[in-house]
Each structure stands twice: as structure tokens, then as C-alpha cells.
Design an enzyme around this catalytic site. Structure first.
Site, PDB file in Angstrom:
ATOM      1  N   ASN A  15       0.151  -5.824   9.936  1.00  0.00           N
ATOM      2  CA  ASN A  15       0.467  -4.581  10.437  1.00  0.00           C
ATOM      3  C   ASN A  15      -0.844  -4.264  11.725  1.00  0.00           C
ATOM      4  O   ASN A  15      -1.902  -3.983  11.542  1.00  0.00           O
ATOM      5  CB  ASN A  15       0.242  -3.437   9.631  1.00  0.00           C
ATOM      6  CG  ASN A  15       0.853  -2.287  10.094  1.00  0.00           C
ATOM      7  OD1 ASN A  15       1.067  -1.838  11.400  1.00  0.00           O
ATOM      8  ND2 ASN A  15       0.895  -0.824   9.365  1.00  0.00           N
TER       9      ASN A  15
ATOM     10  N   GLY B 177       1.281  11.075  10.328  1.00  0.00           N
ATOM     11  CA  GLY B 177       2.640  11.089  11.040  1.00  0.00           C
ATOM     12  C   GLY B 177       3.530  11.558   9.551  1.00  0.00           C
ATOM     13  O   GLY B 177       3.381  11.161   8.511  1.00  0.00           O
TER      14      GLY B 177
ATOM     15  N   HIS C 166       9.439   5.441  10.685  1.00  0.00           N
ATOM     16  CA  HIS C 166       8.838   5.437   9.398  1.00  0.00           C
ATOM     17  C   HIS C 166      10.029   4.498   8.498  1.00  0.00           C
ATOM     18  O   HIS C 166      10.149   4.923   7.354  1.00  0.00           O
ATOM     19  CB  HIS C 166       8.516   6.542   8.791  1.00  0.00           C
ATOM     20  CG  HIS C 166       7.415   7.323   9.299  1.00  0.00           C
ATOM     21  ND1 HIS C 166       7.368   8.537   9.525  1.00  0.00           N
ATOM     22  CD2 HIS C 166       6.203   6.941   9.452  1.00  0.00           C
ATOM     23  CE1 HIS C 166       6.297   8.977   9.800  1.00  0.00           C
ATOM     24  NE2 HIS C 166       5.312   7.896  10.226  1.00  0.00           N
TER      25      HIS C 166
ATOM     26  N   ARG D 122       4.984  -6.230  11.103  1.00  0.00           N
ATOM     27  CA  ARG D 122       5.482  -4.631  11.326  1.00  0.00           C
ATOM     28  C   ARG D 122       5.618  -4.599  12.844  1.00  0.00           C
ATOM     29  O   ARG D 122       4.630  -4.496  13.465  1.00  0.00           O
ATOM     30  CB  ARG D 122       4.653  -3.765  10.857  1.00  0.00           C
ATOM     31  CG  ARG D 122       5.197  -2.341  11.063  1.00  0.00           C
ATOM     32  CD  ARG D 122       4.409  -1.187  10.147  1.00  0.00           C
ATOM     33  NE  ARG D 122       4.899  -0.065  10.477  1.00  0.00           N
ATOM     34  CZ  ARG D 122       4.282   0.999  10.950  1.00  0.00           C
ATOM     35  NH1 ARG D 122       2.827   1.053  11.352  1.00  0.00           N
ATOM     36  NH2 ARG D 122       4.866   2.046  11.075  1.00  0.00           N
TER      37      ARG D 122
ATOM     38  N   ARG E 225       0.354  16.037  15.673  1.00  0.00           N
ATOM     39  CA  ARG E 225       1.558  16.472  16.329  1.00  0.00           C
ATOM     40  C   ARG E 225       2.324  17.711  16.120  1.00  0.00           C
ATOM     41  O   ARG E 225       2.325  17.837  15.075  1.00  0.00           O
ATOM     42  CB  ARG E 225       2.559  15.061  16.200  1.00  0.00           C
ATOM     43  CG  ARG E 225       2.191  13.823  16.909  1.00  0.00           C
ATOM     44  CD  ARG E 225       2.696  12.551  16.366  1.00  0.00           C
ATOM     45  NE  ARG E 225       2.020  11.588  15.626  1.00  0.00           N
ATOM     46  CZ  ARG E 225       2.704  10.651  14.921  1.00  0.00           C
ATOM     47  NH1 ARG E 225       3.869  10.226  15.089  1.00  0.00           N
ATOM     48  NH2 ARG E 225       1.922   9.887  14.186  1.00  0.00           N
TER      49      ARG E 225
ATOM     50  N   GLU F  75       4.823   0.076   2.506  1.00  0.00           N
ATOM     51  CA  GLU F  75       5.662  -0.740   3.570  1.00  0.00           C
ATOM     52  C   GLU F  75       5.388  -2.146   3.484  1.00  0.00           C
ATOM     53  O   GLU F  75       6.118  -2.964   3.849  1.00  0.00           O
ATOM     54  CB  GLU F  75       4.887  -0.129   4.974  1.00  0.00           C
ATOM     55  CG  GLU F  75       5.555   1.246   5.122  1.00  0.00           C
ATOM     56  CD  GLU F  75       4.675   2.262   6.002  1.00  0.00           C
ATOM     57  OE1 GLU F  75       3.437   2.566   5.474  1.00  0.00           O
ATOM     58  OE2 GLU F  75       5.445   2.485   6.893  1.00  0.00           O
TER      59      GLU F  75
HETATM   60  P1  AMP Z   1      -1.381   8.680   5.291  1.00  0.00           P
HETATM   61  O1  AMP Z   1      -1.157   8.780   6.584  1.00  0.00           O
HETATM   62  O2  AMP Z   1      -0.291   8.434   4.545  1.00  0.00           O
HETATM   63  O3  AMP Z   1      -2.474   7.928   5.007  1.00  0.00           O
HETATM   64  O4  AMP Z   1      -1.732  10.284   4.819  1.00  0.00           O
HETATM   65  C1  AMP Z   1      -2.819  10.748   5.145  1.00  0.00           C
HETATM   66  C2  AMP Z   1      -2.872  12.227   4.914  1.00  0.00           C
HETATM   67  O5  AMP Z   1      -2.973  12.293   3.569  1.00  0.00           O
HETATM   68  C3  AMP Z   1      -4.026  13.131   5.329  1.00  0.00           C
HETATM   69  O6  AMP Z   1      -3.741  14.359   5.898  1.00  0.00           O
HETATM   70  C4  AMP Z   1      -4.861  13.430   3.978  1.00  0.00           C
HETATM   71  O7  AMP Z   1      -5.622  14.616   4.294  1.00  0.00           O
HETATM   72  C5  AMP Z   1      -3.817  13.239   2.931  1.00  0.00           C
HETATM   73  N1  AMP Z   1      -4.255  13.320   1.746  1.00  0.00           N
HETATM   74  C6  AMP Z   1      -4.712  12.107   1.246  1.00  0.00           C
HETATM   75  N2  AMP Z   1      -5.108  12.362  -0.091  1.00  0.00           N
HETATM   76  C7  AMP Z   1      -4.868  13.819  -0.170  1.00  0.00           C
HETATM   77  C8  AMP Z   1      -5.234  14.378  -1.503  1.00  0.00           C
HETATM   78  N3  AMP Z   1      -5.756  13.906  -2.452  1.00  0.00           N
HETATM   79  N4  AMP Z   1      -4.777  15.805  -1.400  1.00  0.00           N
HETATM   80  C9  AMP Z   1      -4.045  16.418  -0.247  1.00  0.00           C
HETATM   81  N5  AMP Z   1      -4.015  15.335   0.890  1.00  0.00           N
HETATM   82  C10 AMP Z   1      -4.354  14.116   0.701  1.00  0.00           C
END
Ligand code: AMP
Length: 389
Positions: A7, A204, A174, A86, A233, A376
Site C-alpha cells: 500500500n 477518512g 474504501h 492497493r 474533511r 484491507e
Molecule cells: P484509522 O484511520 O482507521 O487508523 O482510524 C484513526 C482514528 O481512530 C483516529 O481518529 C483515532 O483517534 C481513532 N481511534 C483509534 N483508537 C481509538 C480508541 N481506542 N478510541 C477512540 N478512537 C480511536
């Protein structure tokens, strides 16, 4: 059979090496800040902090690790049967994982204008892997492909038809994640002929209506900015705001792109794009953070209603990605007062989902509610395996 999944971002390269068909992860890691002095390379428990000038250097570090680590994972790089890439935008052309040829690369290049931040980096990853893993088949798996099944009434915009003919339509993003979790949900429910809403809530975010295993509608559109409120965003806004910013407030088009992509969403509402910080602030009584959470969950609810109405019902609601998998607060707010649709979360299970294998369905809920961790890379590896095996 060993399949490497890449990726590639503009300054990063995430990778996983799988033994298929079991999908055992042999190596997982990333190179980040490529091109800067502070680059970092991590593969399993091995880490180096040294400048990595290019994606090619990053892949060399990976091959060195695979061949020379304490317990070498490969004897020769030719053991890698295929590299799955990806690729974010496949336009109208790519609906399936595709063996990469010169023509396929030309098409990915043509789509640079639709995904200027992603497709160029994805192509760099492909061209680098072709050099370094020259014996392996190179396969592209597109993030838009799953959404190519969205029917015309849901993918066409109500603007003059010549724009549609020029490729201006809803593409959705996604897709690899929505496809993976919807398939996992089908397995959990033992059926494919069902109505699902998959909520990919990460930095996102997008929601997808999945009808009988196929994407039927999704919240992102021509680009990845609209639909749900995201980390930085805006999600849906009134188009007139853009013209007002441009013509009355004299912002340039680049400024507006930056504002709507990088300075909006939760960052604008609550001062942070990290949901953990926002939850902490909200708990401490910060009114901005509290409002941001209500608005964030509110847009999710709007689309749950929209998609349920479009599908004339709902069998299961799926939460995934960083926020969907980890925030009981968002899951709770996003499903509050939806009992008229048959959606009720069990508050206890929602707080300790692991104990219940992610099934947080309330006892009176007609709709199943699952947390399914997205994967993914595994989805790409399995699509590649199916194509070449
Ligand atoms: P991703 O793009 O899938 O890696 O998700 C990132 C988002 O997940 C960020 O806004 C993080 O703050 C949120 N996140 C990760 N761990 C937690 C948690 N334990 N509680 C709440 N939000 C989380």
C-alpha cells in the site's frame, strides 16, 4: 504460495507478506517519511531509523530483511508469487483485481487527475516492485472497484449529461474495506442475500449500503471528501459555500481544497482530528468536543436512515476502522433513538465488545449490530490469490 501486499503512499509504504491460502501473516511493517531525514523502517520487531530516499530503497530494506533476518523468511525473492498493490482509483475501467500490464499502468496514469494524492504514489509502488520482484505477478486491487456495482440512479449526478459522459459520477472509496467487512458479515449471518450498512469510520470515513453482497450506494462520491464528517474533511457541505469562498472571500481554489480536506471535519469542530482526544475533552465538559461528537454521529445516523429507506430494510449494521472498532461513544451516539428502525445496541456489550466477539446487538434489536475489524491487506491478498490460483 507467498503473496506480498503493498500500500504505497506518497511518502510511505505499508506491506504485509502472506502465506496463502491460510492468509498467515509472515511479515508486517512499513516505511514512513520516505525522502526525509527522519525516515523509519519497521518489519515485524525489526526497526531502523535512517534516511530512506525512495520507495525503491524501502523495498530493498524489506528484501534484506526477508532474506537476512535472524530467521530468514525467504531463501530467494522469487518465492514471492505475486505482489498485490492497493490502487485507490480505478475509474470506470477496473471492476476486478487486474494483472498489471503496460496498458493498465497507462490507465492508472490517466486517472491521476481523479486521485492526485494517491494514484501517482500507487504507480511508483508498482514500478518499484516490478524492478525488485521481477519474477512475481503484479496485480492491482482497486479501492473503487467494489462500488462499480452501484446502480446508475445512485451513481449519476443531476448535472448536464456531457459531464457524466466525461466520467463525472460517484465512484466511492474504501471499497476494499467495505467489501471485506461485508463478506465477513455474510459469513457471520450465513447468508449473502441480505441488506447491510457498513460504516468505515477511520480518519477518512464512509458508509456503504451493501445489497445482496454488492455495493448499492455509498457516501463518498466523485472524490473522497463528501458524505460523513471525517478527521479533517468536511463531509457534505452546500456547494454554494465554495463559490462564496472563491468569489466573495477571495480564497484560491488551492486554499479551498486545503480548507475542506485538511482543516475541516473534527479538527475544525473540536480542535483535534484524533477521536481519543475529543472523547477525553468531551468527558471533561468541553462543549465544542461534545457538539463535534453529536454532529459526527448525526451524519452517520442520517445515512443509516437514507440507506435503510433505499433498501427497504436492514439486516445488519457493521462498524469498522479506528473509530468504528474502538469508540463505544460513537457507536452509542450513532445508533441512539433508532429503535423505530429496529436498531438497538446492548450498552454492556458495546463497552466490552471483545467479550462478545464483536456482536453488540441489543436483545430487542431486529437488526444485527457487529464490530468487524477491517483488514484491507488480507482482502487484497485473497483477491490476488483467487485471480492467480
Ligand atoms: P484509522 O484511520 O482507521 O487508523 O482510524 C484513526 C482514528 O481512530 C483516529 O481518529 C483515532 O483517534 C481513532 N481511534 C483509534 N483508537 C481509538 C480508541 N481506542 N478510541 C477512540 N478512537 C480511536
Amino acid at each position: 504460495m507467498k503473496i506480498l501486499v503493498l500500500n504505497s503512499g506518497s511518502s510511505s509504504l505499508k506491506f504485509q507478506l502472506f502465506e496463502m491460502p491460510q492468509a498467515t501473516v509472515l511479515v508486517k511493517g512499513l516505511a514512513e517519511r520516505i525522502g526525509e531525514k527522519t525516515s523509519r523502517f519497521v518489519a515485524n520487531d525489526f526497526e531502523v531509523n535512517e534516511p530512506i530516499a525512495t520507495h525503491k530503497d524501502a523495498l530493498h530494506l524489506l528484501t534484506d530483511y526477508l532474506l537476512d533476518s535472524k530467521q530468514p523468511i525467504l531463501k530467494d525473492t522469487s518465492e514471492i508469487a505475486a505482489v498485490g498493490h492497493r490502487v485507490v482509483h480505478g475509474g470506470n475501467t477496473f471492476v476486478q483485481p487486474t494483472v498489471i500490464t503496460g496498458q493498465v499502468k497507462d490507465k492508472i496514469r490517466e486517472l491521476f487527475s481523479l486521485a492526485p494524492l494517491h494514484n501517482p504514489a500507487n504507480l511508483t509502488g508498482i514500478e518499484t516492485a516490478e524492478e525488485i520482484f521481477s519474477n512475481a505477478k503484479q496485480i492491482a486491487v482497486f479501492d473503487t472497484a467494489f462500488h462499480q456495482s452501484i446502480p446508475i440512479e445512485n451513481h449519476k449526478y443531476a448535472i448536464p449529461n456531457n459531464f457524466y459522459e466525461a466520467g463525472i459520477r460517484k465512484y466511492g472509496f474504501h471499497g476494499i474495506s467495505h467489501q471485506y467487512v461485508s463478506r465477513e458479515a455474510n459469513k457471520l449471518l450465513g447468508r449473502k442475500d441480505i441488506k447491510l450498512i457498513t460504516l468505515h469510520l477511520g480518519n477518512g470515513a464512509s458508509a456503504t449500503a451493501v445489497l445482496n453482497g454488492k455495493s448499492f450506494d455509498t457516501t463518498m462520491g466523485f472524490g473522497p471528501m463528501n458524505g460523513l464528517i471525517m478527521g479533517t474533511r468536511s463531509g457534505d457541505i452546500d456547494q454554494s459555500i465554495i463559490f462564496y469562498l472563491l468569489e466573495k472571500l477571495n480564497y484560491s481554489s488551492a486554499d479551498i481544497q486545503n480548507i475542506l480536506n485538511k482543516q475541516s471535519g473534527m479538527k475544525a469542530l473540536a480542535g483535534s482530528n484524533d477521536l481519543r482526544d475529543i472523547e477525553t475533552a468531551a468527558n471533561q465538559g468541553d462543549k465544542r468536543a461534545q457538539l463535534a461528537l453529536i454532529m459526527y454521529a448525526g451524519t452517520i445516523k442520517k445515512y443509516i436512515g437514507n440507506f435503510t429507506a433505499q433498501m427497504n430494510g436492514l439486516d445488519a449494521l457493521i462498524f469498522t476502522a479506528g473509530i468504528g472498532e474502538n469508540s463505544d461513544v460513537v457507536r452509542d451516539l450513532a445508533t441512539k433513538n433508532l429503535s423505530f428502525l429496529g436498531i438497538e445496541i446492548d450498552p454492556n456489550k458495546n463497552k466490552n465488545p471483545k467479550k462478545y466477539q464483536g456482536d453488540i446487538t441489543g436483545k430487542n434489536s431486529k437488526v444485527k449490530i457487529f464490530i468487524i475489524p477491517t483488514n484491507e491487506e488480507k482482502e487484497i491478498a485473497s483477491q490476488v490469490y483467487q485471480l492467480i490460483y
